[in-house]
Design a protein around this motif. Structure first.
Motif, PDB file in Angstrom:
ATOM      1  N   MET A  32       0.866  -1.176   0.000  1.00 30.56           N
ATOM      2  CA  MET A  32       0.000   0.000   0.000  1.00 30.56           C
ATOM      3  C   MET A  32       0.897   1.218   0.000  1.00 30.56           C
ATOM      4  N   GLY A  33       0.413   2.276  -0.612  1.00 34.39           N
ATOM      5  CA  GLY A  33       1.244   3.471  -0.657  1.00 34.39           C
ATOM      6  C   GLY A  33       0.486   4.679  -1.155  1.00 34.39           C
ATOM      7  N   TRP A  34       1.260   5.680  -1.517  1.00 28.80           N
ATOM      8  CA  TRP A  34       0.690   6.965  -1.933  1.00 28.80           C
ATOM      9  C   TRP A  34       1.398   7.508  -3.167  1.00 28.80           C
ATOM     10  N   ALA A  47       5.243   7.376  -1.448  1.00 26.60           N
ATOM     11  CA  ALA A  47       5.759   6.414  -0.466  1.00 26.60           C
ATOM     12  C   ALA A  47       5.038   5.089  -0.611  1.00 26.60           C
ATOM     13  N   VAL A  48       5.680   4.017  -0.132  1.00 26.52           N
ATOM     14  CA  VAL A  48       5.109   2.676  -0.183  1.00 26.52           C
ATOM     15  C   VAL A  48       5.525   1.907   1.067  1.00 26.52           C
ATOM     16  N   MET A  49       4.653   0.977   1.464  1.00 28.27           N
ATOM     17  CA  MET A  49       4.972   0.091   2.585  1.00 28.27           C
ATOM     18  C   MET A  49       4.316  -1.251   2.319  1.00 28.27           C
ATOM     19  N   GLY A  53       8.926  -3.692   1.005  1.00 26.77           N
ATOM     20  CA  GLY A  53       9.669  -2.860   1.930  1.00 26.77           C
ATOM     21  C   GLY A  53       9.003  -1.526   2.151  1.00 26.77           C
ATOM     22  N   THR A  54       9.766  -0.610   2.721  1.00 25.22           N
ATOM     23  CA  THR A  54       9.269   0.736   2.980  1.00 25.22           C
ATOM     24  C   THR A  54      10.157   1.716   2.237  1.00 25.22           C
ATOM     25  N   ASN A  55       9.537   2.595   1.510  1.00 33.85           N
ATOM     26  CA  ASN A  55      10.313   3.540   0.728  1.00 33.85           C
ATOM     27  C   ASN A  55       9.554   4.847   0.581  1.00 33.85           C
ATOM     28  N   THR A  56      10.280   5.921   0.592  1.00 37.89           N
ATOM     29  CA  THR A  56       9.727   7.255   0.402  1.00 37.89           C
ATOM     30  C   THR A  56      10.530   7.944  -0.695  1.00 37.89           C
TER      31      THR A  56
END
Length: 113
Positions: A32-34, A47-49, A53-56
């Motif tokens: 999920m992300g934006w 951004a995504v999580m 993984g997690t990334n901005t």
């Protein structure tokens, strides 16, 4: 069909903060992300999580933070030190285990100078 409900957009002065929320109807998914889209510009990753993984986005690191609740079905985007150029419609998205990406309806963030 995946349902995404966004909230938290609004009007804020430069330097202020906002938190966006996105609640998903799915309990199992990849990410999920934006994204965001300003008037006259292309939609851009924010951004995504999730499983990837997690990334901005590099230009937003340090000001924007993505997180999620314990149920992992709601993601948040904490935005601080907002600038007028952050003004955009912010779209939540979800990448399901099967099928194509789902998008939220979008929430408008307006930052005044």
């Amino acid at each position: 069909q995946v349902q995404l409900v966004e909230s938290g957009g609004g009007f804020v002065q430069a330097g202020g903060s906002l938190r966006l929320s996105c609640a998903a109807s799915e309990t199992e998914f990849n990410d999920m992300g934006w994204f965001r889209q300003a008037i006259g510009k292309q939609r851009e990753f924010v951004a995504v999580m999730g499983r990837s993984g997690t990334n901005t986005a590099g230009t937003l690191k340090g000001r924007f933070t993505i997180s999620r609740d314990n149920s992992k079905t709601t993601v948040y985007l904490n935005m601080t030190s907002l600038k007028p150029e952050d003004t955009a419609v912010y779209y939540c998205y979800l990448d399901p285990l099967v099928g194509s990406r789902a998008w939220g309806q979008g929430t408008l963030v307006t930052v005044s100078s």
